[in-house]
Design a protein around this motif. Structure first.
Motif, short mmCIF file in Angstrom:
data_model
loop_
_atom_site.label_atom_id
_atom_site.label_comp_id
_atom_site.label_asym_id
_atom_site.label_seq_id
_atom_site.Cartn_x
_atom_site.Cartn_y
_atom_site.Cartn_z
N LEU A 1 2.35 1.77 -3.53
CA LEU A 1 1.36 2.14 -4.55
C LEU A 1 0.70 3.49 -4.27
O LEU A 1 -0.07 3.98 -5.10
CB LEU A 1 0.29 1.06 -4.65
CG LEU A 1 0.78 -0.31 -5.16
CD1 LEU A 1 -0.36 -1.32 -5.15
CD2 LEU A 1 1.38 -0.19 -6.56
N CYS B 1 0.83 -1.21 0.00
CA CYS B 1 0.00 0.00 0.00
C CYS B 1 0.86 1.25 0.00
O CYS B 1 0.56 2.23 -0.70
CB CYS B 1 -0.93 0.01 1.22
SG CYS B 1 -2.25 -1.22 1.14
N THR C 1 3.97 -6.32 -7.53
CA THR C 1 4.33 -5.61 -6.30
C THR C 1 4.25 -6.54 -5.09
O THR C 1 5.14 -6.55 -4.23
CB THR C 1 3.41 -4.40 -6.09
OG1 THR C 1 3.35 -3.62 -7.28
CG2 THR C 1 3.93 -3.52 -4.96
N ASN D 1 8.40 3.79 3.09
CA ASN D 1 7.55 2.77 2.48
C ASN D 1 7.78 1.40 3.11
O ASN D 1 6.84 0.70 3.47
CB ASN D 1 7.80 2.70 0.98
CG ASN D 1 7.30 3.93 0.25
OD1 ASN D 1 6.36 4.59 0.69
ND2 ASN D 1 7.91 4.25 -0.88
N ASP E 1 2.02 6.30 -4.36
CA ASP E 1 2.52 7.26 -5.35
C ASP E 1 2.82 6.48 -6.62
O ASP E 1 3.97 6.12 -6.89
CB ASP E 1 3.78 7.95 -4.82
CG ASP E 1 4.27 9.06 -5.74
OD1 ASP E 1 3.67 9.25 -6.83
OD2 ASP E 1 5.25 9.73 -5.37
N PRO E 2 1.80 6.20 -7.44
CA PRO E 2 1.98 5.31 -8.60
C PRO E 2 2.92 5.84 -9.66
O PRO E 2 3.44 5.07 -10.48
CB PRO E 2 0.56 5.16 -9.15
CG PRO E 2 -0.19 6.32 -8.63
CD PRO E 2 0.40 6.64 -7.29
N ALA E 3 3.19 7.15 -9.68
CA ALA E 3 4.06 7.72 -10.70
C ALA E 3 5.54 7.64 -10.32
O ALA E 3 6.41 7.91 -11.15
CB ALA E 3 3.68 9.18 -10.97
N ARG E 4 5.81 7.24 -9.10
CA ARG E 4 7.20 7.24 -8.63
C ARG E 4 7.96 6.04 -9.20
O ARG E 4 7.45 4.91 -9.21
CB ARG E 4 7.23 7.18 -7.11
CG ARG E 4 8.60 7.52 -6.53
CD ARG E 4 8.55 7.60 -5.03
NE ARG E 4 9.77 8.19 -4.51
CZ ARG E 4 10.07 8.27 -3.22
NH1 ARG E 4 9.21 7.81 -2.33
NH2 ARG E 4 11.20 8.82 -2.84
N PRO F 1 7.54 3.36 -13.43
CA PRO F 1 6.65 3.84 -12.37
C PRO F 1 5.97 2.67 -11.67
O PRO F 1 5.55 1.70 -12.30
CB PRO F 1 5.64 4.71 -13.12
CG PRO F 1 6.37 5.18 -14.34
CD PRO F 1 7.25 4.02 -14.73
N VAL F 2 5.86 2.77 -10.36
CA VAL F 2 5.28 1.68 -9.57
C VAL F 2 3.89 1.32 -10.07
O VAL F 2 3.51 0.14 -10.10
CB VAL F 2 5.23 2.08 -8.08
CG1 VAL F 2 4.51 1.02 -7.26
CG2 VAL F 2 6.63 2.28 -7.53
N GLY F 3 3.11 2.31 -10.46
CA GLY F 3 1.74 2.06 -10.92
C GLY F 3 1.66 1.29 -12.22
O GLY F 3 0.58 0.82 -12.59
N GLU F 4 2.79 1.16 -12.94
CA GLU F 4 2.79 0.43 -14.21
C GLU F 4 3.32 -1.00 -14.07
O GLU F 4 3.47 -1.70 -15.06
CB GLU F 4 3.62 1.19 -15.24
CG GLU F 4 3.04 2.56 -15.59
CD GLU F 4 3.86 3.30 -16.63
OE1 GLU F 4 4.63 2.63 -17.36
OE2 GLU F 4 3.75 4.54 -16.71
#
Length: 273
Positions: A143, A140, A191, A159, A145-148, A182-185
């Motif tokens: 995720l 959690c 993850t 984190n 900051d999904p752009a990081r 990016p983490v969101g991708e």
């Protein structure tokens, strides 16, 4: 900066040498605490928290230290020659009748009340080698900051606590993505699997000082076969253990500090800067 497994093992060595023993020598060589004297007090325990070390002493006091890039704690037996560096680099000395712990080049050294430890470590995420480890919370946090970029997110101790440059590069390789993705991708489920793998690797290596292994070096007949212990870290210009492509290296950072990052341009997908 040392990985969490290195800090964990340092804590175990300090605990073995100091815990349960009365301090006969105490010397904190930082201006703020230069007059503090812990002699006559019993060391209760030495506990790692991520990359922080908490040496708890009788009377409700904790000596908080952090190694960062160059710091180290060395333990010597009575009469043993100190070899950790020149005298002017010593920041702390804690000794008893049998052992002396010497802290060299410690960038963080402070004496605080044990009740106030959260002021020093309360910002940390779940500790990969601690009793508070919770993979779901770590996921959690990542995720949020999904752009990081993945590499930056893994290094952020808020984190999860315990990952440094080595595991950052190795985990990205094992996930088959670059540290700049990016983490969101990240693909679905990656993850969660990364957190399981991170915990497994640090647990497997926490007793092996300077012999960290993430590559599969198990020989068919048992034991270890000779060969690289890491997949990509420190192997710039060498062939990838999986595909043979030459490993590449670049700096990665959030602007506050650049970190060396290694990856295989064929096995790992995603941006490279």
């Amino acid at each position: 900066m040392p990985e969490g497994d290195t800090v964990w093992l340092t804590a175990q060595r300090l605990h073995t040498a100091l815990a349960g023993q009365v301090l006969t020598r105490s010397d904190l060589r930082v201006p703020r605490f230069a007059t503090a004297d812990l002699t006559g007090r019993t060391v209760l325990d030495v506990t790692p928290r991520g990359k922080h070390l908490l040496t708890r002493v009788e009377g409700g006091l904790t000596l908080h230290s952090h190694l960062r890039m160059d710091g180290s704690w060395q333990v010597y037996g009575s009469g043993e020659r100190w070899r950790g560096g020149p005298t002017h680099q010593i920041r702390a000395i804690l000794g008893n009748a049998a052992h002396t712990a010497v802290g060299y080049r410690l960038p963080v050294l402070e004496l605080l009340r044990t009740a106030d430890e959260e002021q020093a470590v309360g910002h940390l995420g779940p500790d990969l080698l601690g009793p508070d480890w919770d993979a779901d919370i770590a996921v959690c946090n990542l995720l949020a900051d999904p752009a990081r970029p993945l590499g930056e997110a893994l290094l952020d101790q808020r984190n999860l606590a315990g990952i440094g440059n080595v595991y950052k590069s190795e985990l990205a390789f094992l996930a088959r993505v670059t540290p700049w993705l990016p983490v969101g991708e990240l693909p679905a489920g990656i993850t969660e699997r990364l957190m399981i793998t991170a915990h497994r690797l640090l647990e497997a290596n926490k007793h092996s000082f300077d012999r960290r292994t993430t590559a599969n070096t198990a020989a068919p007949t048992g034991g270890r076969r000779p060969g690289p212990r890491l997949h990509v870290y420190g192997r710039e210009g060498m062939p990838c253990l999986r595909c043979g492509t030459l490993i590449r290296k670049a700096d990665q950072g959030d602007g506050s500090r650049e970190r060396p990052t290694y990856w295989c341009p064929r096995c790992q997908t995603g941006p490279t800067s």
